[in-house]
Design an enzyme around this catalytic site. Structure first.
Site, mmCIF file in Angstrom:
data_model
loop_
_atom_site.group_PDB
_atom_site.id
_atom_site.type_symbol
_atom_site.label_atom_id
_atom_site.label_comp_id
_atom_site.label_asym_id
_atom_site.label_seq_id
_atom_site.Cartn_x
_atom_site.Cartn_y
_atom_site.Cartn_z
ATOM 1 N N GLY A 35 -17.905 -1.307 31.536
ATOM 2 C CA GLY A 35 -19.236 -1.911 31.548
ATOM 3 C C GLY A 35 -19.676 -2.492 30.228
ATOM 4 O O GLY A 35 -20.827 -2.902 30.088
ATOM 5 N N GLU A 41 2.619 -11.638 36.226
ATOM 6 C CA GLU A 41 1.557 -10.788 36.749
ATOM 7 C C GLU A 41 0.738 -10.251 35.586
ATOM 8 O O GLU A 41 1.280 -9.929 34.530
ATOM 9 C CB GLU A 41 2.155 -9.616 37.532
ATOM 10 C CG GLU A 41 1.107 -8.689 38.127
ATOM 11 C CD GLU A 41 1.698 -7.563 38.951
ATOM 12 O OE1 GLU A 41 0.913 -6.808 39.546
ATOM 13 O OE2 GLU A 41 2.943 -7.419 38.999
ATOM 14 N N LYS A 59 -15.730 -4.674 42.343
ATOM 15 C CA LYS A 59 -16.064 -4.962 40.936
ATOM 16 C C LYS A 59 -14.939 -5.769 40.280
ATOM 17 O O LYS A 59 -15.192 -6.783 39.623
ATOM 18 C CB LYS A 59 -16.295 -3.650 40.180
ATOM 19 C CG LYS A 59 -16.678 -3.830 38.734
ATOM 20 C CD LYS A 59 -16.913 -2.474 38.063
ATOM 21 C CE LYS A 59 -17.168 -2.618 36.585
ATOM 22 N NZ LYS A 59 -17.308 -1.318 35.931
ATOM 23 N N ALA A 60 -13.706 -5.343 40.476
ATOM 24 C CA ALA A 60 -12.570 -6.056 39.888
ATOM 25 C C ALA A 60 -12.424 -7.442 40.504
ATOM 26 O O ALA A 60 -12.193 -8.423 39.791
ATOM 27 C CB ALA A 60 -11.290 -5.250 40.077
ATOM 28 N N VAL A 61 -12.579 -7.535 41.815
ATOM 29 C CA VAL A 61 -12.463 -8.834 42.488
ATOM 30 C C VAL A 61 -13.474 -9.812 41.897
ATOM 31 O O VAL A 61 -13.144 -10.973 41.608
ATOM 32 C CB VAL A 61 -12.642 -8.695 44.019
ATOM 33 C CG1 VAL A 61 -12.766 -10.070 44.688
ATOM 34 C CG2 VAL A 61 -11.481 -7.918 44.618
ATOM 35 N N TYR A 86 -12.346 -11.025 38.455
ATOM 36 C CA TYR A 86 -11.255 -11.988 38.562
ATOM 37 C C TYR A 86 -11.766 -13.342 39.054
ATOM 38 O O TYR A 86 -11.354 -14.389 38.553
ATOM 39 C CB TYR A 86 -10.157 -11.453 39.472
ATOM 40 C CG TYR A 86 -9.616 -10.108 39.037
ATOM 41 C CD1 TYR A 86 -9.525 -9.762 37.690
ATOM 42 C CD2 TYR A 86 -9.204 -9.170 39.969
ATOM 43 C CE1 TYR A 86 -9.040 -8.530 37.291
ATOM 44 C CE2 TYR A 86 -8.707 -7.931 39.576
ATOM 45 C CZ TYR A 86 -8.637 -7.620 38.233
ATOM 46 O OH TYR A 86 -8.157 -6.399 37.847
ATOM 47 N N GLU A 87 -12.658 -13.332 40.025
ATOM 48 C CA GLU A 87 -13.212 -14.592 40.528
ATOM 49 C C GLU A 87 -13.993 -15.318 39.439
ATOM 50 O O GLU A 87 -13.895 -16.545 39.316
ATOM 51 C CB GLU A 87 -14.106 -14.334 41.745
ATOM 52 C CG GLU A 87 -13.332 -13.965 42.980
ATOM 53 C CD GLU A 87 -14.197 -13.538 44.152
ATOM 54 O OE1 GLU A 87 -13.673 -13.553 45.288
ATOM 55 O OE2 GLU A 87 -15.388 -13.170 43.950
#
Length: 167
Positions: free
Chosen positions: A90, A79, A124-126, A129-130
């Site tokens: 930012g 993980e 924002k995090a998603v 990661y994408e």
């Protein structure tokens, strides 16, 4: 900017991050950890093969941390968890640290898969990661309790073969 292994002298910085409710809720963790308990945990687990912890550094500033946890050398997965102090958000630190830690997991630890859990409301995090090639494997409904309510968590991962294609 660089990553370096966590040292005992960094524990006050980690303690500061670990007791920030708004930050720890992203890890679905309780923001309660005494400095003494943190030091004891560091001494007891520093030689553990199941985790690698790095500090994100920019010049003389400690910007955040990135952890590879639950390293499983049989199934070859782990993980990844990341925190950047809000005042440094930012500026590309999360992207850099995330990319370097994933690279370390695949090239040094020879992992097959790196995974994470992310609050589905943390768009924002998603997106970060994408952009790094992580795929959403599904949503765990009301899986974590944070900020006074149960939260859905997306389970996202990247396979070594997918990461190699993106490099």
């Amino acid at each position: 900017m660089k990553l370096r292994p966590l040292e005992e002298t960094d524990l006050e910085f980690i303690h500061e991050l670990a007791n920030d409710y708004s930050l720890m809720s992203y890890w679905f963790e309780e923001p309660y950890n005494s400095l003494e308990k943190l030091k004891e945990s560091y001494r007891n687990n520093n030689s553990s093969e199941s985790a690698r912890r790095f500090v994100i550094v920019n010049e003389n500033d400690m910007v955040g941390i990135v952890d590879l946890d639950y390293i499983d050398f049989i199934h070859r997965n782990c993980e990844i968890m990341l925190i950047v102090k809000p005042e440094f958000s930012g500026n590309g630190f999360a992207k850099f640290a995330f990319k370097e830690a994933v690279k370390y997991a695949f090239e040094v630890l020879n992992m097959h898969k790196v995974y994470l859990y992310v609050d589905t409301e943390n768009e924002k995090a998603v997106r970060i990661y994408e952009k790094q090639g992580f795929k959403n494997e599904g949503v765990l409904r009301e899986h974590f309790y944070a900020k006074g309510k149960y939260k859905d968590a997306a389970f996202m991962s990247i396979l070594k073969s997918e990461w190699t294609e993106n490099e």
